[in-house]
Design a protein around this motif. Sequence first.
Motif, PDB file in Angstrom:
ATOM      1  N   GLY A  30       0.749  -1.087   0.031  1.00 12.82           N
ATOM      2  CA  GLY A  30       0.049   0.055   0.011  1.00 12.82           C
ATOM      3  C   GLY A  30       0.865   1.215   0.084  1.00 12.82           C
ATOM      4  O   GLY A  30       1.880   1.215   0.416  1.00 12.82           O
ATOM      5  N   ALA A  31       0.471   2.454  -0.660  1.00 10.22           N
ATOM      6  CA  ALA A  31       1.080   3.693  -0.928  1.00 10.22           C
ATOM      7  C   ALA A  31       0.065   4.697  -0.481  1.00 10.22           C
ATOM      8  O   ALA A  31      -1.159   4.469  -0.964  1.00 10.22           O
ATOM      9  N   SER A  32       0.268   5.876   0.186  1.00  9.33           N
ATOM     10  CA  SER A  32      -0.502   6.649   0.687  1.00  9.33           C
ATOM     11  C   SER A  32      -0.499   7.832  -0.495  1.00  9.33           C
ATOM     12  O   SER A  32       0.332   8.194  -1.015  1.00  9.33           O
ATOM     13  N   ASN A  67      -4.119  -1.101   6.510  1.00 10.14           N
ATOM     14  CA  ASN A  67      -4.322  -2.246   7.350  1.00 10.14           C
ATOM     15  C   ASN A  67      -3.610  -2.587   8.613  1.00 10.14           C
ATOM     16  O   ASN A  67      -3.098  -3.494   8.749  1.00 10.14           O
ATOM     17  N   THR A  68      -3.222  -1.291   9.095  1.00 10.82           N
ATOM     18  CA  THR A  68      -2.658  -1.308  10.446  1.00 10.82           C
ATOM     19  C   THR A  68      -3.437  -0.571  11.445  1.00 10.82           C
ATOM     20  O   THR A  68      -4.155   0.298  11.303  1.00 10.82           O
ATOM     21  N   ALA A  69      -3.128  -1.098  12.627  1.00 18.52           N
ATOM     22  CA  ALA A  69      -4.124  -0.591  13.938  1.00 18.52           C
ATOM     23  C   ALA A  69      -3.778   1.093  14.011  1.00 18.52           C
ATOM     24  O   ALA A  69      -2.578   1.323  13.897  1.00 18.52           O
ATOM     25  N   GLY A  73      -7.354   1.887  17.486  1.00 17.36           N
ATOM     26  CA  GLY A  73      -6.930   0.622  17.444  1.00 17.36           C
ATOM     27  C   GLY A  73      -7.210  -0.423  16.499  1.00 17.36           C
ATOM     28  O   GLY A  73      -7.126  -1.706  16.407  1.00 17.36           O
ATOM     29  N   ALA A  74      -8.456   0.164  15.649  1.00 17.76           N
ATOM     30  CA  ALA A  74      -8.743  -0.864  14.418  1.00 17.76           C
ATOM     31  C   ALA A  74      -8.012  -0.652  13.269  1.00 17.76           C
ATOM     32  O   ALA A  74      -7.528   0.262  12.854  1.00 17.76           O
ATOM     33  N   ALA A  75      -7.761  -1.916  12.580  1.00 15.84           N
ATOM     34  CA  ALA A  75      -7.192  -1.991  11.300  1.00 15.84           C
ATOM     35  C   ALA A  75      -8.129  -2.126  10.265  1.00 15.84           C
ATOM     36  O   ALA A  75      -9.143  -2.651  10.490  1.00 15.84           O
TER      37      ALA A  75
END
Length: 134
Positions: A30-32, A67-69, A73-75
């Motif tokens: 992934g890239a921002s 897809n990281t917290a 706290g949610a991914a």
Amino acid sequence: MPIMPDLLNKLTSVQGLAPAARTSTATGTGASFADHEVGVWVQVEVGAVTGTTPTCTVTIDQSSNDNTADASGAADAYAAVTGASLALTDADANTSTGFMLYNYNEKFLRSVATIGGTNPTFNVSVTLHANKKS
């Protein structure tokens, strides 16, 4: 004299999938694109293609936080961007093609190449191009 845009400081190119011979599904990193204008050119380069009825479908996935917290706290898992796909066959060997992507609403994008057919090999790469916000 026409004014040329400052491409060096305005245009971002991100390698979604590095050039490789692919025999199964490949998923890029992934890239921002949070600090970019809406509109991403998805460039697909296809080299040699082998196999019986080989297919390759290039799609773009999106996520709000890669897809990281995050702070909550949610991914946020990656999900396909509706309508962001390109179907390729052996007739597309040794070509350059792509599509414009406008309908994403998350800041992270990644490329996916789904390979199908009998003993398929697709030499393919994907690059995403976007303009930085002024």
